[in-house]
Design a protein around this motif. Structure first.
Motif, PDB file in Angstrom:
ATOM      1  N   GLY A  68       5.898   7.558   7.116  1.00 56.22           N
ATOM      2  CA  GLY A  68       6.480   6.242   6.936  1.00 56.22           C
ATOM      3  C   GLY A  68       5.449   5.165   6.656  1.00 56.22           C
ATOM      4  O   GLY A  68       5.764   4.127   6.067  1.00 56.22           O
ATOM      5  N   MET A  69       4.201   5.380   7.064  1.00 52.40           N
ATOM      6  CA  MET A  69       3.146   4.392   6.831  1.00 52.40           C
ATOM      7  C   MET A  69       2.669   4.394   5.390  1.00 52.40           C
ATOM      8  O   MET A  69       2.073   3.418   4.916  1.00 52.40           O
ATOM      9  CB  MET A  69       1.957   4.657   7.763  1.00 52.40           C
ATOM     10  N   ILE A  70       2.911   5.481   4.670  1.00 53.30           N
ATOM     11  CA  ILE A  70       2.457   5.586   3.274  1.00 53.30           C
ATOM     12  C   ILE A  70       3.312   4.674   2.401  1.00 53.30           C
ATOM     13  O   ILE A  70       4.534   4.696   2.461  1.00 53.30           O
ATOM     14  CB  ILE A  70       2.530   7.043   2.792  1.00 53.30           C
ATOM     15  N   GLY A  71       2.654   3.857   1.604  1.00 52.65           N
ATOM     16  CA  GLY A  71       3.363   2.898   0.775  1.00 52.65           C
ATOM     17  C   GLY A  71       3.486   1.539   1.447  1.00 52.65           C
ATOM     18  O   GLY A  71       4.245   0.686   0.993  1.00 52.65           O
ATOM     19  N   THR A  72       2.729   1.334   2.532  1.00 57.46           N
ATOM     20  CA  THR A  72       2.671   0.037   3.211  1.00 57.46           C
ATOM     21  C   THR A  72       1.242  -0.494   3.101  1.00 57.46           C
ATOM     22  O   THR A  72       0.339   0.239   2.688  1.00 57.46           O
ATOM     23  CB  THR A  72       3.042   0.170   4.706  1.00 57.46           C
ATOM     24  N   PRO A  73       1.002  -1.751   3.490  1.00 59.63           N
ATOM     25  CA  PRO A  73      -0.379  -2.255   3.484  1.00 59.63           C
ATOM     26  C   PRO A  73      -1.327  -1.441   4.358  1.00 59.63           C
ATOM     27  O   PRO A  73      -2.536  -1.483   4.165  1.00 59.63           O
ATOM     28  CB  PRO A  73      -0.224  -3.683   4.032  1.00 59.63           C
ATOM     29  N   MET A  74      -0.800  -0.688   5.338  1.00 60.37           N
ATOM     30  CA  MET A  74      -1.631   0.171   6.184  1.00 60.37           C
ATOM     31  C   MET A  74      -1.455   1.638   5.794  1.00 60.37           C
ATOM     32  O   MET A  74      -1.271   2.509   6.635  1.00 60.37           O
ATOM     33  CB  MET A  74      -1.291  -0.040   7.666  1.00 60.37           C
ATOM     34  N   THR A  75      -1.532   1.914   4.501  1.00 59.47           N
ATOM     35  CA  THR A  75      -1.391   3.283   4.008  1.00 59.47           C
ATOM     36  C   THR A  75      -2.589   4.135   4.448  1.00 59.47           C
ATOM     37  O   THR A  75      -3.730   3.778   4.163  1.00 59.47           O
ATOM     38  CB  THR A  75      -1.292   3.294   2.475  1.00 59.47           C
ATOM     39  N   PRO A  76      -2.344   5.251   5.131  1.00 59.47           N
ATOM     40  CA  PRO A  76      -3.434   6.162   5.521  1.00 59.47           C
ATOM     41  C   PRO A  76      -3.587   7.281   4.490  1.00 59.47           C
ATOM     42  O   PRO A  76      -2.740   7.464   3.620  1.00 59.47           O
ATOM     43  CB  PRO A  76      -2.947   6.715   6.854  1.00 59.47           C
ATOM     44  N   ASN A  77      -4.680   8.042   4.621  1.00 62.43           N
ATOM     45  CA  ASN A  77      -4.848   9.208   3.747  1.00 62.43           C
ATOM     46  C   ASN A  77      -5.923  10.126   4.332  1.00 62.43           C
ATOM     47  O   ASN A  77      -6.656   9.757   5.250  1.00 62.43           O
ATOM     48  CB  ASN A  77      -5.253   8.775   2.331  1.00 62.43           C
ATOM     49  N   TYR A  78      -6.011  11.330   3.765  1.00 67.06           N
ATOM     50  CA  TYR A  78      -7.079  12.263   4.132  1.00 67.06           C
ATOM     51  C   TYR A  78      -8.422  11.666   3.704  1.00 67.06           C
ATOM     52  O   TYR A  78      -8.534  11.053   2.647  1.00 67.06           O
ATOM     53  CB  TYR A  78      -6.870  13.606   3.444  1.00 67.06           C
ATOM     54  N   VAL A  79      -9.453  11.871   4.531  1.00 67.89           N
ATOM     55  CA  VAL A  79     -10.746  11.252   4.234  1.00 67.89           C
ATOM     56  C   VAL A  79     -11.608  12.103   3.314  1.00 67.89           C
ATOM     57  O   VAL A  79     -12.561  11.604   2.717  1.00 67.89           O
ATOM     58  CB  VAL A  79     -11.524  10.940   5.534  1.00 67.89           C
ATOM     59  N   SER A  80     -11.300  13.394   3.191  1.00 69.39           N
ATOM     60  CA  SER A  80     -12.095  14.255   2.318  1.00 69.39           C
ATOM     61  C   SER A  80     -11.263  15.440   1.864  1.00 69.39           C
ATOM     62  O   SER A  80     -10.136  15.634   2.319  1.00 69.39           O
ATOM     63  CB  SER A  80     -13.353  14.739   3.047  1.00 69.39           C
ATOM     64  N   ASN A  81     -11.860  16.252   0.985  1.00 64.48           N
ATOM     65  CA  ASN A  81     -11.154  17.434   0.491  1.00 64.48           C
ATOM     66  C   ASN A  81     -11.459  18.669   1.324  1.00 64.48           C
ATOM     67  O   ASN A  81     -11.065  19.776   0.965  1.00 64.48           O
ATOM     68  CB  ASN A  81     -11.496  17.687  -0.984  1.00 64.48           C
ATOM     69  N   CYS A 108      -4.953  -1.483 -10.979  1.00 61.95           N
ATOM     70  CA  CYS A 108      -3.581  -0.995 -10.830  1.00 61.95           C
ATOM     71  C   CYS A 108      -2.753  -2.003 -10.037  1.00 61.95           C
ATOM     72  O   CYS A 108      -3.288  -2.805  -9.282  1.00 61.95           O
ATOM     73  CB  CYS A 108      -3.576   0.360 -10.131  1.00 61.95           C
ATOM     74  N   ASP A 109      -1.444  -1.926 -10.205  1.00 61.63           N
ATOM     75  CA  ASP A 109      -0.528  -2.789  -9.458  1.00 61.63           C
ATOM     76  C   ASP A 109      -0.232  -2.098  -8.134  1.00 61.63           C
ATOM     77  O   ASP A 109       0.671  -1.266  -8.038  1.00 61.63           O
ATOM     78  CB  ASP A 109       0.755  -3.021 -10.262  1.00 61.63           C
ATOM     79  N   ARG A 110      -0.998  -2.436  -7.086  1.00 59.93           N
ATOM     80  CA  ARG A 110      -0.876  -1.740  -5.809  1.00 59.93           C
ATOM     81  C   ARG A 110       0.509  -1.922  -5.190  1.00 59.93           C
ATOM     82  O   ARG A 110       1.060  -1.010  -4.601  1.00 59.93           O
ATOM     83  CB  ARG A 110      -1.958  -2.229  -4.852  1.00 59.93           C
ATOM     84  N   ARG A 111       1.087  -3.115  -5.357  1.00 62.46           N
ATOM     85  CA  ARG A 111       2.410  -3.368  -4.778  1.00 62.46           C
ATOM     86  C   ARG A 111       3.460  -2.431  -5.391  1.00 62.46           C
ATOM     87  O   ARG A 111       4.277  -1.842  -4.676  1.00 62.46           O
ATOM     88  CB  ARG A 111       2.805  -4.829  -4.999  1.00 62.46           C
ATOM     89  N   LYS A 112       3.447  -2.282  -6.710  1.00 54.06           N
ATOM     90  CA  LYS A 112       4.400  -1.383  -7.367  1.00 54.06           C
ATOM     91  C   LYS A 112       4.109   0.068  -7.013  1.00 54.06           C
ATOM     92  O   LYS A 112       5.025   0.881  -6.858  1.00 54.06           O
ATOM     93  CB  LYS A 112       4.350  -1.588  -8.879  1.00 54.06           C
ATOM     94  N   CYS A 113       2.822   0.394  -6.907  1.00 55.11           N
ATOM     95  CA  CYS A 113       2.439   1.752  -6.514  1.00 55.11           C
ATOM     96  C   CYS A 113       2.982   2.072  -5.126  1.00 55.11           C
ATOM     97  O   CYS A 113       3.572   3.136  -4.909  1.00 55.11           O
ATOM     98  CB  CYS A 113       0.917   1.879  -6.548  1.00 55.11           C
ATOM     99  N   HIS A 114       2.821   1.158  -4.191  1.00 58.78           N
ATOM    100  CA  HIS A 114       3.339   1.362  -2.840  1.00 58.78           C
ATOM    101  C   HIS A 114       4.861   1.505  -2.833  1.00 58.78           C
ATOM    102  O   HIS A 114       5.416   2.356  -2.132  1.00 58.78           O
ATOM    103  CB  HIS A 114       2.936   0.190  -1.938  1.00 58.78           C
ATOM    104  N   ARG A 115       5.542   0.688  -3.643  1.00 55.13           N
ATOM    105  CA  ARG A 115       6.999   0.782  -3.713  1.00 55.13           C
ATOM    106  C   ARG A 115       7.419   2.150  -4.253  1.00 55.13           C
ATOM    107  O   ARG A 115       8.380   2.761  -3.766  1.00 55.13           O
ATOM    108  CB  ARG A 115       7.556  -0.333  -4.593  1.00 55.13           C
ATOM    109  N   GLY A 116       6.703   2.644  -5.266  1.00 53.12           N
ATOM    110  CA  GLY A 116       7.010   3.960  -5.817  1.00 53.12           C
ATOM    111  C   GLY A 116       6.810   5.067  -4.794  1.00 53.12           C
ATOM    112  O   GLY A 116       7.608   6.017  -4.711  1.00 53.12           O
ATOM    113  N   LEU A 117       5.745   4.963  -3.996  1.00 53.11           N
ATOM    114  CA  LEU A 117       5.495   5.952  -2.950  1.00 53.11           C
ATOM    115  C   LEU A 117       6.591   5.920  -1.890  1.00 53.11           C
ATOM    116  O   LEU A 117       7.062   6.962  -1.434  1.00 53.11           O
ATOM    117  CB  LEU A 117       4.134   5.695  -2.302  1.00 53.11           C
ATOM    118  N   ARG A 118       6.999   4.715  -1.495  1.00 47.86           N
ATOM    119  CA  ARG A 118       8.069   4.606  -0.496  1.00 47.86           C
ATOM    120  C   ARG A 118       9.364   5.202  -1.034  1.00 47.86           C
ATOM    121  O   ARG A 118      10.094   5.893  -0.310  1.00 47.86           O
ATOM    122  CB  ARG A 118       8.287   3.149  -0.082  1.00 47.86           C
TER     123      ARG A 118
END
Length: 314
Positions: free
Chosen positions: A267-280, A163-173
């Motif tokens: 604000g960190m989502i969509g940057t090189p330091m994108t965080p997320n939940y570690v599990s469901n 996937c194009d991570r850069r475009k994905c991050h831009r879309g999230l931002r």
């Protein structure tokens, strides 16, 4: 109120003395970006140029959330603060502090958006994340921007293409910046009681593209990538400012304002330091990185990872 850095730059450039000082700082910031070593005289010149801006609105300007020309504004801010902000845990945030509390009545929000109560919401009581998604779908803007980033971030999934991570991050931002926060916060922070709901929440940002690499990089590499990007560096400073732990505070958090911390996290989502939940099955969050093989920088690496994994302000 804090002045806009774009406006402050225009005022500075119209004054010959301020203009000359600012051009000096631009050269200093450029050298720092290119990792060029400056001799002693050059470093003194850069520091004196910052001090000379003491009476200028540039020194105290900010870049407001969701503003136009955001990247240009942030470039101005970091040009002015390039040498005084070497301490990574001491960066001033270019974003003004806010105090905000939010409570959302889903039925009222659905009525506001669609003009009528939506019957499909009644069946979503046990899955708040599905309910939040349905409310988003009632808003043309929320639906369009959510569909946009989902489409970009899933392109190439299940095939040999990456996937194009850069475009994905831009879309999230774009989604988190342009959609009203009543929608985005409820989608990202929906409270779950079961793993099906938790898995939907974990996949909100399409982690296969936006979050995960084939192998976990070192957290110091993520930090370096972030500091090379004006947007990421700014949002990291905002996150550190609003989510920092303080021993003297009763709840351990500096501002007693968890809404500001959660907004900084978004604000960190969509940057090189994108965080997320570690599990469901939990609300624990992390970066996708490791501190293995960090050598003598292991402590610094652990601090970076701990900002998310061990931060009770979140």
């Amino acid at each position: 109120p804090s002045s806009d850095c774009v406006v402050a730059e225009q005022l500075c450039l119209s004054d010959s003395t301020c203009n000359a000082t600012y051009r000096t700082l631009e050269n200093c910031a450029l050298a720092k970006t290119r990792l060029l070593s400056l001799d002693h005289d050059s470093r003194v010149r850069c520091l004196n140029a910052e001090l000379d801006l003491g009476n200028s609105s540039l020194l105290h300007c900010k870049c407001h959330r969701r503003m136009k020309r955001q990247e240009h504004c942030l470039r101005i801010f970091w040009t002015v603060h390039s040498s005084m902000t070497d301490a990574e845990n001491n960066r001033e945030s270019p974003l003004p502090s806010i105090v905000e509390h939010w409570k959302t009545d889903y039925n009222k929000l659905a009525a506001l958006v669609s003009g009528k109560y939506c019957s499909q919401l009644a069946g979503d009581a046990t899955n708040p994340c599905l309910r939040a998604t349905h409310v988003c779908n009632l808003s043309k803007k929320c639906f369009r921007l959510r569909t946009d980033y989902a489409s970009i971030c899933t392109r190439g999934a299940g095939s040999e293409d990456v996937c194009d991570r850069r475009k994905c991050h831009r879309g999230l931002r774009n989604f988190f910046e342009k959609v009203p926060e009543d929608f985005t916060k409820r989608i990202l922070f929906c409270p779950c009681q079961d793993e099906f709901c938790g898995e939907r929440r974990r996949k909100t940002i399409v982690p296969d593209c936006s979050f995960q690499y084939n192998t976990k990089p070192n957290c110091l590499w993520l930090l370096d990538s972030c500091l090379e990007d004006h947007i990421c560096k700014s949002r990291l400073a905002d996150f550190q400012q609003n989510c920092q732990l303080v021993d003297l505070s009763p709840d351990g958090c500096s501002l007693h304002n968890h809404a500001a911390c959660l907004q900084a996290y978004m604000g960190m989502i969509g940057t090189p330091m994108t965080p997320n939940y570690v599990s469901n099955s939990s609300v624990e969050v992390s970066l996708w990185c490791t501190c293995e093989n960090s050598g003598n920088q292991k402590e610094k690496c652990d601090q970076i990872l701990g900002m998310f994994e061990s931060n009770k302000c979140l």
